[in-house]
Structure formats: C-alpha cells, structure tokens
Scaffold this motif. Sequence first.
Motif, short mmCIF file in Angstrom:
data_model
loop_
_atom_site.label_atom_id
_atom_site.label_comp_id
_atom_site.label_asym_id
_atom_site.label_seq_id
_atom_site.Cartn_x
_atom_site.Cartn_y
_atom_site.Cartn_z
N GLY A 178 -11.15 10.81 1.92
CA GLY A 178 -10.77 11.80 2.92
C GLY A 178 -10.44 13.16 2.31
N LYS A 179 -10.21 14.10 3.18
CA LYS A 179 -9.92 15.48 2.78
C LYS A 179 -8.62 15.58 1.98
N GLU A 180 -7.62 14.77 2.32
CA GLU A 180 -6.32 14.89 1.66
C GLU A 180 -5.76 13.57 1.14
N THR A 211 0.84 -1.18 0.00
CA THR A 211 0.00 0.00 0.00
C THR A 211 0.88 1.24 0.00
N LEU A 212 0.60 2.13 -0.93
CA LEU A 212 1.29 3.40 -1.02
C LEU A 212 0.27 4.48 -0.68
N MET A 213 0.58 5.29 0.34
CA MET A 213 -0.32 6.34 0.78
C MET A 213 0.21 7.68 0.28
N PHE A 214 -0.60 8.33 -0.56
CA PHE A 214 -0.28 9.65 -1.08
C PHE A 214 -0.84 10.67 -0.10
N HIS A 215 0.06 11.35 0.59
CA HIS A 215 -0.32 12.21 1.71
C HIS A 215 -1.33 13.28 1.35
N LYS A 216 -1.17 13.89 0.20
CA LYS A 216 -2.10 14.92 -0.27
C LYS A 216 -2.66 14.51 -1.63
N GLY A 217 -2.99 13.24 -1.73
CA GLY A 217 -3.47 12.67 -2.99
C GLY A 217 -4.71 13.33 -3.55
N ALA A 218 -5.56 13.86 -2.69
CA ALA A 218 -6.77 14.53 -3.15
C ALA A 218 -6.44 15.79 -3.95
N LEU A 219 -5.26 16.34 -3.75
CA LEU A 219 -4.85 17.56 -4.45
C LEU A 219 -4.18 17.28 -5.79
N ILE A 220 -3.82 16.03 -6.05
CA ILE A 220 -3.10 15.69 -7.28
C ILE A 220 -4.09 15.75 -8.45
N PRO A 221 -3.82 16.65 -9.42
CA PRO A 221 -4.75 16.78 -10.54
C PRO A 221 -4.69 15.60 -11.50
#
Length: 119
Positions: free
Chosen positions: A84-86, A64-74
């Motif tokens: 989640g939020k981020e 599993t790779l967790m992208f810390h601010k993945g929600a912001l990646i266009p």
Amino acid sequence: MADNEVDAWMAAYDNPMKDVVERVRRIVLEADPRVGECIKWQAPTFTYRGNLASFFPRSRQHATLMFHKGALIPGEHPHLTGEGKEGRTMTFASVAEAEERRDELASIVAAWIALQDGA
C-alpha cells in the motif's frame, strides 16, 4: 515506558496470542525509551512524534503489528510487508519468532525516530 492504560488492556486481553503480543510490546518499548504507548483504535499503539504502530488485536493465529506509515520508514526491513501507499505489517507466530526479529524491530524503531527527528 509502559502506560497503565495499556497494562490494563493487556490484563483484560483474552487471546491465544497474548504472550506473543506482550513480547513484541516489550521489544518495541525496550528499543528506545522515547517510544510511548497508548490505546488507540481499541488496541495498543506505539508512538513517537506520531503513531508508529498498532496491534491488530483480533488475530488468533499470529500477532500482527501494523506500521501506520511503514512505507516511509527508511532502511531494509525484510519482515515489514505490504504494498500500500503507507501502511506495512509484521506478523509474529510465536514468542521465539518475536525474539528472532528483535534487532529488526529495534532498527525500525530507530529509523522511525530518525525520520521524525529530521535526521
């Protein structure tokens, strides 16, 4: 570029998903030479002008790779999951699955770098 600290961590990593983690690691590092890596939160973490992603090292069923601010990646990244939020995650059940997602991972890395560079 690989970091000796991460190489040492990988050498000591005792997990049935070690080969998958190593393959994903190589794919991310090969996506762009500006991506760095270090050990944070007791796990390999990829960086570029901030933390991009970290492995969850205890998973024994998949990597599993967790992208810390993945929600912001266009962009569209179909295997990047989460509500989640981020944070967002991507899981890999095998080396073959990691290879199948090579282009998607490269796209995520490129999008993160562009975001961080203000492009």
